[in-house]
Write a protein that holds these residues in place. Structure first.
Motif, PDB file in Angstrom:
ATOM      1  N   ASP A   1       8.606  19.736  -5.025  1.00 26.65           N
ATOM      2  CA  ASP A   1       8.717  20.063  -3.599  1.00 26.65           C
ATOM      3  C   ASP A   1       7.328  20.174  -2.960  1.00 26.65           C
ATOM      4  O   ASP A   1       7.019  21.134  -2.247  1.00 26.65           O
ATOM      5  N   ILE A   2       6.483  19.162  -3.188  1.00 29.19           N
ATOM      6  CA  ILE A   2       5.126  19.120  -2.659  1.00 29.19           C
ATOM      7  C   ILE A   2       5.139  18.413  -1.305  1.00 29.19           C
ATOM      8  O   ILE A   2       5.768  17.357  -1.145  1.00 29.19           O
ATOM      9  N   SER A   3       4.418  18.957  -0.327  1.00 30.00           N
ATOM     10  CA  SER A   3       4.325  18.347   0.997  1.00 30.00           C
ATOM     11  C   SER A   3       3.372  17.159   0.967  1.00 30.00           C
ATOM     12  O   SER A   3       2.349  17.179   0.276  1.00 30.00           O
ATOM     13  N   PHE A   4       3.696  16.110   1.732  1.00 33.50           N
ATOM     14  CA  PHE A   4       2.846  14.921   1.814  1.00 33.50           C
ATOM     15  C   PHE A   4       2.932  14.346   3.216  1.00 33.50           C
ATOM     16  O   PHE A   4       3.696  14.822   4.052  1.00 33.50           O
ATOM     17  N   MET A   5       2.112  13.316   3.507  1.00 32.02           N
ATOM     18  CA  MET A   5       2.093  12.686   4.826  1.00 32.02           C
ATOM     19  C   MET A   5       2.514  11.229   4.709  1.00 32.02           C
ATOM     20  O   MET A   5       2.232  10.569   3.710  1.00 32.02           O
ATOM     21  N   GLU A   6       3.161  10.744   5.757  1.00 36.78           N
ATOM     22  CA  GLU A   6       3.589   9.349   5.786  1.00 36.78           C
ATOM     23  C   GLU A   6       2.468   8.459   6.308  1.00 36.78           C
ATOM     24  O   GLU A   6       1.501   8.923   6.910  1.00 36.78           O
ATOM     25  N   ASP A   7       2.628   7.158   6.080  1.00 35.03           N
ATOM     26  CA  ASP A   7       1.669   6.170   6.560  1.00 35.03           C
ATOM     27  C   ASP A   7       1.991   5.763   7.999  1.00 35.03           C
ATOM     28  O   ASP A   7       3.115   5.910   8.465  1.00 35.03           O
ATOM     29  N   THR A   8       0.992   5.201   8.668  1.00 33.93           N
ATOM     30  CA  THR A   8       1.184   4.656  10.010  1.00 33.93           C
ATOM     31  C   THR A   8       0.838   3.167  10.030  1.00 33.93           C
ATOM     32  O   THR A   8       0.507   2.607  11.063  1.00 33.93           O
ATOM     33  N   THR A   9       0.888   2.530   8.861  1.00 28.06           N
ATOM     34  CA  THR A   9       0.563   1.103   8.759  1.00 28.06           C
ATOM     35  C   THR A   9       1.606   0.264   9.487  1.00 28.06           C
ATOM     36  O   THR A   9       2.797   0.575   9.471  1.00 28.06           O
ATOM     37  N   GLU A  10       1.167  -0.812  10.123  1.00 25.49           N
ATOM     38  CA  GLU A  10       2.093  -1.712  10.802  1.00 25.49           C
ATOM     39  C   GLU A  10       3.035  -2.351   9.790  1.00 25.49           C
ATOM     40  O   GLU A  10       2.600  -2.807   8.726  1.00 25.49           O
ATOM     41  N   PRO A  11       4.342  -2.399  10.082  1.00 27.37           N
ATOM     42  CA  PRO A  11       5.323  -2.915   9.120  1.00 27.37           C
ATOM     43  C   PRO A  11       5.037  -4.323   8.615  1.00 27.37           C
ATOM     44  O   PRO A  11       5.281  -4.627   7.454  1.00 27.37           O
ATOM     45  N   GLU A  12       4.492  -5.191   9.476  1.00 19.36           N
ATOM     46  CA  GLU A  12       4.262  -6.574   9.052  1.00 19.36           C
ATOM     47  C   GLU A  12       3.115  -6.687   8.054  1.00 19.36           C
ATOM     48  O   GLU A  12       2.911  -7.741   7.449  1.00 19.36           O
ATOM     49  N   LEU A  13       2.349  -5.612   7.870  1.00 20.72           N
ATOM     50  CA  LEU A  13       1.211  -5.660   6.957  1.00 20.72           C
ATOM     51  C   LEU A  13       1.540  -5.119   5.574  1.00 20.72           C
ATOM     52  O   LEU A  13       0.676  -5.119   4.694  1.00 20.72           O
ATOM     53  N   VAL A  14       2.745  -4.628   5.362  1.00 20.03           N
ATOM     54  CA  VAL A  14       3.114  -4.037   4.074  1.00 20.03           C
ATOM     55  C   VAL A  14       4.373  -4.707   3.552  1.00 20.03           C
ATOM     56  O   VAL A  14       5.138  -5.330   4.289  1.00 20.03           O
ATOM     57  N   ASP A  15       4.560  -4.549   2.226  1.00 20.91           N
ATOM     58  CA  ASP A  15       5.783  -5.080   1.619  1.00 20.91           C
ATOM     59  C   ASP A  15       6.949  -4.120   1.780  1.00 20.91           C
ATOM     60  O   ASP A  15       8.084  -4.528   1.996  1.00 20.91           O
ATOM     61  N   ASP A  16       6.675  -2.826   1.642  1.00 24.65           N
ATOM     62  CA  ASP A  16       7.757  -1.850   1.650  1.00 24.65           C
ATOM     63  C   ASP A  16       7.183  -0.457   1.919  1.00 24.65           C
ATOM     64  O   ASP A  16       5.968  -0.263   1.951  1.00 24.65           O
ATOM     65  N   TYR A  17       8.078   0.497   2.090  1.00 26.99           N
ATOM     66  CA  TYR A  17       7.705   1.904   2.223  1.00 26.99           C
ATOM     67  C   TYR A  17       8.532   2.717   1.237  1.00 26.99           C
ATOM     68  O   TYR A  17       9.717   2.447   1.029  1.00 26.99           O
ATOM     69  N   VAL A  18       7.901   3.707   0.635  1.00 27.09           N
ATOM     70  CA  VAL A  18       8.612   4.674  -0.203  1.00 27.09           C
ATOM     71  C   VAL A  18       8.460   6.027   0.465  1.00 27.09           C
ATOM     72  O   VAL A  18       7.360   6.581   0.499  1.00 27.09           O
ATOM     73  N   ASP A  19       9.538   6.506   1.046  1.00 26.68           N
ATOM     74  CA  ASP A  19       9.526   7.773   1.777  1.00 26.68           C
ATOM     75  C   ASP A  19       8.419   7.805   2.839  1.00 26.68           C
ATOM     76  O   ASP A  19       7.743   8.823   3.033  1.00 26.68           O
ATOM     77  N   GLY A  20       8.222   6.671   3.497  1.00 29.54           N
ATOM     78  CA  GLY A  20       7.259   6.608   4.580  1.00 29.54           C
ATOM     79  C   GLY A  20       5.847   6.250   4.170  1.00 29.54           C
ATOM     80  O   GLY A  20       4.978   6.093   5.018  1.00 29.54           O
ATOM     81  N   VAL A  21       5.586   6.096   2.872  1.00 27.11           N
ATOM     82  CA  VAL A  21       4.255   5.727   2.385  1.00 27.11           C
ATOM     83  C   VAL A  21       4.246   4.239   2.055  1.00 27.11           C
ATOM     84  O   VAL A  21       5.104   3.751   1.311  1.00 27.11           O
ATOM     85  N   ALA A  22       3.273   3.497   2.590  1.00 31.52           N
ATOM     86  CA  ALA A  22       3.229   2.043   2.433  1.00 31.52           C
ATOM     87  C   ALA A  22       2.911   1.653   0.999  1.00 31.52           C
ATOM     88  O   ALA A  22       2.165   2.338   0.292  1.00 31.52           O
ATOM     89  N   CYS A  23       3.487   0.509   0.578  1.00 35.32           N
ATOM     90  CA  CYS A  23       3.211  -0.002  -0.771  1.00 35.32           C
ATOM     91  C   CYS A  23       3.400  -1.513  -0.777  1.00 35.32           C
ATOM     92  O   CYS A  23       3.900  -2.108   0.170  1.00 35.32           O
ATOM     93  N   TRP A  24       2.974  -2.138  -1.895  1.00 32.05           N
ATOM     94  CA  TRP A  24       3.033  -3.581  -2.047  1.00 32.05           C
ATOM     95  C   TRP A  24       3.606  -3.929  -3.419  1.00 32.05           C
ATOM     96  O   TRP A  24       3.396  -3.209  -4.400  1.00 32.05           O
TER      97      TRP A  24
END
Length: 465
Positions: A388-411
């Motif tokens: 139950d650790i707090s974290f922050m989401e990404d603000t990366t543009e969707p077209e620049l990433v492959d996917d998101y995991v709970d709001g965090v960008a990944c490839w």
């Protein structure tokens, strides 16, 4: 009232005789401009002699002037408001002090004159304001201070001279301020102090010297301040810095181009954002550091377990330091760490054993990296969400990433050979899954392109028909 009027007329007559021209005598009825301690729309010129009221206004403890143009504080201000404790004349175009400016101001405790046009603080100008505790002269154009500028302010505890044009200070300027706790000199042109300038300020606890022109700093200036808690040197031109204090709660040295830092004594919180550090500061008593901010320094990957002596850390910021990896044992001694920031680096995946000792972690910021989606999913499920650790989401543009995991960008990565940091963090099965997912995605994109082509051909055929 007759006596008050005669006094004002006498002053006006003297002024006329001295300057050789007629002085204007005006009446400003404060009752017409002030309601519930807020005064608006008052215009007082530099050569105006003003009657503020027909009689003293009692029990008025605070006055704030808004949307007013006041070139000087009227001489009879404190006769009109004998009980005044707080006076705010900020952004009012105050240009000058005139003696006896604060006669009758024995009840005044706080004076705010920021964002005005003052250039000089004359000698002995504060005579009469013997009980003043707070004085703000920030955002003026003050260039000159005298040894007796603050004479009579024996009760002063907080003073701000921030954002003026001070290039040097006389040796005795702060000597009368025996009870001074908080001094703000930020945003001036200071490059050095006379030796002994703070020797009478034994109670000083906070000093802000940020945004000046210091190229060197001498801790000896504060050798007589055992209660000093905060020192801010941000925005100076310091490269090689040594801090030597018995105990210092917080040292702030952001935006200084520091390349080497040595800290003797005990420092609990150290901010070093946006400098040129390529290695961690040398701190013999590192175990006493509870907060360490190293963001935006070219530290790179932390090799050789440089945090091993920082056993008392509770907050650690390693954002934007150019990391491509984290050694497995880098946090081995950080059992008390509550907040960790590794955002904005080039991390792809990590070895899970490095999280084993972070048993107290509550806030974990790891966005803006190059995370592999499968590793990121494992990190979320087996560590972040599980505890139950707090974290922050990404603000990366969707077209620049492959996917998101709970709001965090990944490839996703199709080339298995490029999995250089997998280790124990990412299983072979997870890697194979990533490859399969990427293949499916590529295949889907090809099919979508073909469907688009077919639809286009059908539209053309329909148009012909």
């Amino acid at each position: 009232m007759k006596f008050l009027f005669l006094v004002v007329c006498a002053i006006a007559a003297l002024h006329t005789r001295y300057n050789g021209h007629a002085a204007q005598l005006r009446r400003v009825w404060m009752q017409d401009h002030c309601h519930h301690g807020i005064c608006t729309g008052i215009d007082i010129g530099r050569n105006d002699y003003v009657i503020l009221s027909q009689m003293p206004i009692a029990k008025q403890l605070m006055l704030t002037f808004l949307n007013s143009s006041i070139a000087k504080i009227p001489h009879l201000m404190f006769d009109t408001f004998p009980d005044l404790q707080v006076l705010r004349m900020e952004n009012c175009s105050v240009e000058v002090f005139e003696k006896p400016q604060f006669e009758g101001a024995s009840n005044l405790m706080s004076l705010f004159l920021g964002h005005n046009l003052l250039r000089d603080i004359p000698k002995n100008i504060f005579l009469g304001a013997d009980n003043l505790h707070t004085l703000h002269l920030n955002h003026n154009q003050i260039r000159t201070l005298h040894n007796a500028s603050f004479h009579a302010l024996k009760e002063l505890q907080e003073m701000s001279l921030a954002d003026n044009q001070l290039a040097q200070l006389p040796l005795g300027v702060f000597a009368p301020l025996r009870k001074l706790l908080d001094l703000n000199l930020s945003g001036n042109r200071l490059s050095a102090f006379p030796r002994g300038i703070f020797d009478r300020n034994l109670n000083l606890t906070r000093i802000n010297l940020s945004r000046n022109r210091f190229v060197a700093f001498e801790s000896e200036l504060f050798k007589l301040q055992p209660r000093l808690k905060l020192l801010d040197l941000s925005g100076n031109e310091l490269q090689d810095l040594t801090l030597n204090f018995a105990v210092l709660e917080s040292a702030i040295c952001n935006n200084c181009d520091i390349r080497k830092l040595t800290v003797y004594g005990y420092v609990h919180d150290l901010e070093l954002r946006n400098n040129s550090l390529r290695e961690l500061p040398h701190i013999p008593h590192a175990a006493n550091v509870s907060g360490l901010d190293l963001a935006h320094n070219p530290l790179g990957t932390l090799q050789g377990n440089p945090l091993r002596r920082f056993t008392g850390l509770q907050r650690l910021n390693l954002s934007s330091i150019g990391m491509h990896d984290l050694p497995e044992d880098v946090f081995k001694k950080q059992a008390q760490l509550k907040q960790l920031d590794i955002s904005a680096n080039s991390l792809y995946n990590l070895k899970f054993p490095l999280f084993n000792d972070l048993k107290s972690l509550q806030y974990f910021y790891f966005q803006q990296n190059n995370w592999n989606c499968d590793f990121l999913q494992l990190l979320m499920n087996s560590f972040v969400k599980k505890r139950d650790i707090s974290f922050m989401e990404d603000t990366t543009e969707p077209e620049l990433v492959d996917d998101y995991v709970d709001g965090v960008a990944c490839w996703y990565e199709s080339n298995k050979a490029s999995k250089k940091c997998s280790g124990e963090g990412l299983s072979e099965a997870a890697l194979e899954l990533a490859i399969v997912r990427n293949d499916i995605k590529s295949f889907t994109e090809i099919v979508e392109k073909k469907f688009i082509k077919v639809y286009r051909m059908l539209d053309e055929l329909k148009a012909r028909l």
